[in-house]
Motif scaffolding. Structure first.
Motif, PDB file in Angstrom:
ATOM      1  N   PHE A 223       0.682  -1.184   0.048  1.00  0.00           N
ATOM      2  CA  PHE A 223       0.021   0.181   0.172  1.00  0.00           C
ATOM      3  C   PHE A 223       0.926   1.176  -0.015  1.00  0.00           C
ATOM      4  N   ALA A 224       1.836   1.379   0.514  1.00  0.00           N
ATOM      5  CA  ALA A 224       2.735   2.526   0.861  1.00  0.00           C
ATOM      6  C   ALA A 224       3.415   2.900  -0.390  1.00  0.00           C
ATOM      7  N   GLU A 225       4.078   1.722  -0.775  1.00  0.00           N
ATOM      8  CA  GLU A 225       4.728   1.817  -2.058  1.00  0.00           C
ATOM      9  C   GLU A 225       3.789   2.419  -3.370  1.00  0.00           C
ATOM     10  N   ASP A 226       2.736   1.860  -3.395  1.00  0.00           N
ATOM     11  CA  ASP A 226       1.799   2.284  -4.407  1.00  0.00           C
ATOM     12  C   ASP A 226       1.481   3.724  -4.163  1.00  0.00           C
ATOM     13  N   LEU A 227       1.252   4.247  -2.748  1.00  0.00           N
ATOM     14  CA  LEU A 227       0.813   5.412  -2.401  1.00  0.00           C
ATOM     15  C   LEU A 227       1.932   6.716  -2.840  1.00  0.00           C
ATOM     16  N   LEU A 228       3.143   6.214  -2.621  1.00  0.00           N
ATOM     17  CA  LEU A 228       4.365   7.160  -2.864  1.00  0.00           C
ATOM     18  C   LEU A 228       4.477   7.425  -4.316  1.00  0.00           C
ATOM     19  N   VAL A 229       4.032   6.178  -5.135  1.00  0.00           N
ATOM     20  CA  VAL A 229       4.209   6.435  -6.738  1.00  0.00           C
ATOM     21  C   VAL A 229       3.063   7.413  -6.706  1.00  0.00           C
ATOM     22  N   GLU A 230       1.933   7.194  -6.496  1.00  0.00           N
ATOM     23  CA  GLU A 230       0.686   7.918  -6.628  1.00  0.00           C
ATOM     24  C   GLU A 230       0.899   9.539  -6.479  1.00  0.00           C
ATOM     25  N   SER A 231       1.726   9.485  -5.220  1.00  0.00           N
ATOM     26  CA  SER A 231       1.897  10.880  -4.962  1.00  0.00           C
ATOM     27  C   SER A 231       2.932  11.785  -5.580  1.00  0.00           C
ATOM     28  N   GLY A 232       3.566  11.074  -6.645  1.00  0.00           N
ATOM     29  CA  GLY A 232       4.989  11.585  -7.652  1.00  0.00           C
ATOM     30  C   GLY A 232       6.118  11.246  -7.198  1.00  0.00           C
ATOM     31  N   LEU A 233       6.487  10.381  -6.331  1.00  0.00           N
ATOM     32  CA  LEU A 233       8.020   9.776  -6.225  1.00  0.00           C
ATOM     33  C   LEU A 233       8.111   8.739  -6.970  1.00  0.00           C
ATOM     34  N   ASP A 234       9.424   8.956  -7.575  1.00  0.00           N
ATOM     35  CA  ASP A 234       9.968   7.987  -8.666  1.00  0.00           C
ATOM     36  C   ASP A 234      10.155   6.674  -7.945  1.00  0.00           C
ATOM     37  N   PRO A 235       9.763   5.732  -8.562  1.00  0.00           N
ATOM     38  CA  PRO A 235       9.620   4.247  -7.799  1.00  0.00           C
ATOM     39  C   PRO A 235      11.214   3.921  -7.619  1.00  0.00           C
ATOM     40  N   GLU A 236      12.047   4.391  -8.367  1.00  0.00           N
ATOM     41  CA  GLU A 236      13.836   4.126  -8.190  1.00  0.00           C
ATOM     42  C   GLU A 236      13.942   4.594  -6.847  1.00  0.00           C
ATOM     43  N   ALA A 237      13.369   5.597  -6.261  1.00  0.00           N
ATOM     44  CA  ALA A 237      13.887   6.305  -4.976  1.00  0.00           C
ATOM     45  C   ALA A 237      13.137   5.842  -3.781  1.00  0.00           C
ATOM     46  N   ILE A 238      12.356   4.591  -3.975  1.00  0.00           N
ATOM     47  CA  ILE A 238      11.727   3.996  -2.722  1.00  0.00           C
ATOM     48  C   ILE A 238      12.494   2.617  -2.330  1.00  0.00           C
ATOM     49  N   ARG A 239      12.827   2.631  -1.203  1.00  0.00           N
ATOM     50  CA  ARG A 239      13.367   1.407  -0.512  1.00  0.00           C
ATOM     51  C   ARG A 239      12.253   0.809   0.407  1.00  0.00           C
ATOM     52  N   VAL A 240      12.051  -0.515   0.337  1.00  0.00           N
ATOM     53  CA  VAL A 240      11.082  -1.039   1.002  1.00  0.00           C
ATOM     54  C   VAL A 240      11.678  -2.256   1.815  1.00  0.00           C
ATOM     55  N   GLU A 241      11.233  -2.540   2.998  1.00  0.00           N
ATOM     56  CA  GLU A 241      11.843  -3.633   4.000  1.00  0.00           C
ATOM     57  C   GLU A 241      10.262  -4.165   4.462  1.00  0.00           C
ATOM     58  N   ARG A 242      10.071  -5.445   4.021  1.00  0.00           N
ATOM     59  CA  ARG A 242       8.851  -6.049   4.616  1.00  0.00           C
ATOM     60  C   ARG A 242       9.128  -7.154   5.668  1.00  0.00           C
ATOM     61  N   PHE A 243       8.104  -7.404   6.551  1.00  0.00           N
ATOM     62  CA  PHE A 243       8.427  -8.426   7.566  1.00  0.00           C
ATOM     63  C   PHE A 243       7.167  -9.143   7.604  1.00  0.00           C
ATOM     64  N   GLY A 244       7.211 -10.150   8.278  1.00  0.00           N
ATOM     65  CA  GLY A 244       6.112 -11.134   8.493  1.00  0.00           C
ATOM     66  C   GLY A 244       6.682 -12.406   9.446  1.00  0.00           C
TER      67      GLY A 244
END
Length: 247
Positions: A223-244
């Motif tokens: 959700f957060a990654e999609d929202l950042l892109v929708e808000s105008g941020l370049d996907p290449e500028a996103i670092r994601v760490e998932r846990f579970g």
């Protein structure tokens, strides 16, 4: 990655870990407390400690008398200037490491650790950044906030922390005092009514930001990654760490 022109600690950039390999060492539990019934916070003295960047993590390994081992990754909450390394562990039902750390480990116990680990998710403390974190995924943002304060660079970091209710967000008071935006989706204790974070709310916080760090459950991270892109941020500028849950 750029190298900083100026650092408030001129040894940090050259010695912080993440460039070379780490080895197993030991850490002694100095303090242990329970910020919430399902959370345990450990502050440890780590032998032969290597310096760390905010956003990095350690492996904690348990060893049984028959040499059976189990290990899990835990993000560091402390900043590098702290003499102790701080971890926040969520006690998961059936989690052999988290249950041991919550229910069995005691102050004075010595555990095996390896770290700090992680190049992708670390923040260099001088690139303008935003952290978008959910629930117990807040831990890397806490480390980044503390590092920004220590280095006098609080203006370079923005934090948005999302949780269902106020009780579901660790370190909430510390983050609020540091200027973080707190979002509750089910029950709110702030002027903002409960509800999902929107692109309209997020977009102004991305002005001037060069990197975004996302940490949380797989569902939240997507959700957060999609929202950042929708808000105008370049996907290449996103670092994601998932846990579970780890089986």
């Amino acid at each position: 990655m750029r190298e900083p022109a100026v650092s408030t600690d001129d040894s940090f950039a050259s010695t912080a870990s993440g460039v070379g390999a780490t080895t197993w060492t030991t850490g002694r539990i100095i303090t242990k407390d329970f910020p919430a019934p399902h959370l345990v916070r450990l502050r440890m003295h780590v032998e032969d400690r290597q310096r760390h960047w905010p956003g990095q993590h350690y492996l904690i390994r348990l060893r049984a008398p028959d040499d059976y081992t189990a290990q899990r990754s835990y993000s560091v909450a402390s900043d590098d200037s702290d003499p102790l390394v701080e971890f926040l562990v969520e006690r998961l039902p059936g989690g052999e490491v988290s249950e041991f750390l919550a229910d069995v480990a005691e102050v004075g116990d010595v555990l095996e650790l390896r770290g700090p680990i992680g190049r992708w998710f670390r923040w260099d403390t001088y690139t303008p950044a935003l952290c978008l974190v959910g629930g117990t995924g807040v831990v890397p943002a806490v480390s980044m906030t503390r590092a920004a304060r220590h280095h006098g660079r609080a203006d370079l970091l923005r934090v948005v922390a999302v949780a269902r209710t106020p009780d579901d967000l660790p370190y909430a008071e510390e983050l609020a005092q540091a200027g973080a935006s707190i979002v509750h989706t089910r029950e709110s204790s702030t002027a903002r009514p409960p509800g999902a974070l929107t692109a309209a709310e997020l977009a102004p916080l991305l002005e001037g930001v060069e990197l975004a760090y996302v940490c949380g459950s797989a569902r939240f991270a997507g959700f957060a990654e999609d929202l950042l892109v929708e808000s105008g941020l370049d996907p290449e500028a996103i670092r994601v760490e998932r846990f579970g849950v780890t089986g």
